[in-house]
Design a protein around this motif. Structure first.
Motif: not given
Length: 306
Positions: A101, A131, A227-228, A231, A244, A248, A252
């Protein structure tokens, strides 16, 4: 008698390190789970492979015999598996690309467009690594080439071409005392609880808690995420912070989470990675060239390293 090759890989890791903790770290699995798997292998074979003691795990005579034979067996099986999967994808004119990712998400559409100019009849099948899979299918022979973040477990066994580096930022709850700062010193983050990946990811998890640049005993884990989405929710709820990639922040965005630059910690590196089976393949080599030309010239905040 049928033996799961996974058990043999676990055995070999313990044999080489003579240490359950070190082997678990290499394999990115939990120590109790690894001990259980070794016991299962011993039961299937009907022999004791290790003498357990406080000093470590020492091979028995039977264990030494197995240690001599297992590497060749596993190596041959890996080649068979990779060649079978690779030949099937070639016959279907499919190039299998693995990605972790955010490693190069913004570049992939252009890379595929350029690749299709010379090979319009080939399909690019993207395998997104989770992950718990930092090689994005490379270790299982499921991809021909991958865009990954360095370091990752087992990278010495592959061809690696670094493309660019990217700063490690910190993700924080928006009400955190450091959230108002525009720049944060790495040392200020040592005492924070972290939202981390599962224990079985080993030193991959450690790297994203900054343990490559600080003592391991300073790590505090506030929550586990697989997973994202988990998180981001854990950070927003105040369970911890997390390192990170800087990119990101753009890919995200999440309510309750802010991203801030950190100084005093090394950058993460993005690289193209491929196995021996792909080294001489002209299709893969052209795809590698497309990636290098595009990302080497458009690395953004990073820099080209090779």
């Amino acid at each position: 008698m049928d033996i799961d090759t996974r058990l043999l890989r676990y055995f070999l890791a313990v044999a080489e390190t003579e240490s359950l903790p070190l082997a678990a770290q290499r394999l990115h699995v939990a120590q109790p789970a690894l001990a259980t798997q070794i016991k299962q292998l011993e039961q299937q074979l009907g022999v004791e492979l290790f003498i357990r003691s406080r000093a470590g795990w020492t091979l028995t005579a039977a264990g030494k015999v197995l240690t001599e034979r297992v590497p060749g067996l596993l190596g041959a099986w890996d080649h068979i598996l990779r060649d079978t999967k690779s030949d099937a994808s070639r016959a279907a004119r499919v190039l299998r690309l693995g990605c972790v990712h955010s490693a190069a998400d913004g570049h992939i559409p252009e890379i595929i467009r350029v690749f299709h100019r010379l090979h319009p009849d080939w399909q690019v099948d993207i395998h997104q690594g989770g992950w718990t899979d930092p090689t994005a299918g490379l270790d299982e022979g499921d991809v021909d080439v991958a865009l990954l973040r360095l370091p990752f477990p087992g990278q010495d066994g592959y061809y690696v071409r670094e493309l660019f580096t990217e700063p490690r930022w910190i993700a924080l709850p928006d009400n955190h005392p450091l959230a108002e700062r525009e720049d944060i010193a790495f040392r200020e983050l040592w005492d924070e609880p972290y939202v981390a990946s599962p224990a079985e990811t080993g030193w991959w998890r450690d790297y994203w808690m900054g343990l490559d640049a600080r003592p391991a005993d300073t790590a505090i884990i506030g929550a586990i995420a697989r997973n994202t989405d988990e998180w981001l929710r854990a950070i927003a709820n105040g369970y911890g912070v997390s390192f990170t990639p800087a990119s990101t922040a753009a890919t995200n965005a999440h309510p309750g989470v802010v991203f801030r630059p950190v100084h005093g910690i090394g950058q993460t590196r993005v690289a193209l990675v491929w196995p021996d089976a792909s080294e001489a393949d002209p299709i893969v080599r052209y795809f590698i060239r497309c990636c290098t030309d595009i990302m080497g010239q458009q690395a953004g905040d990073g820099r080209r390293t090779s």
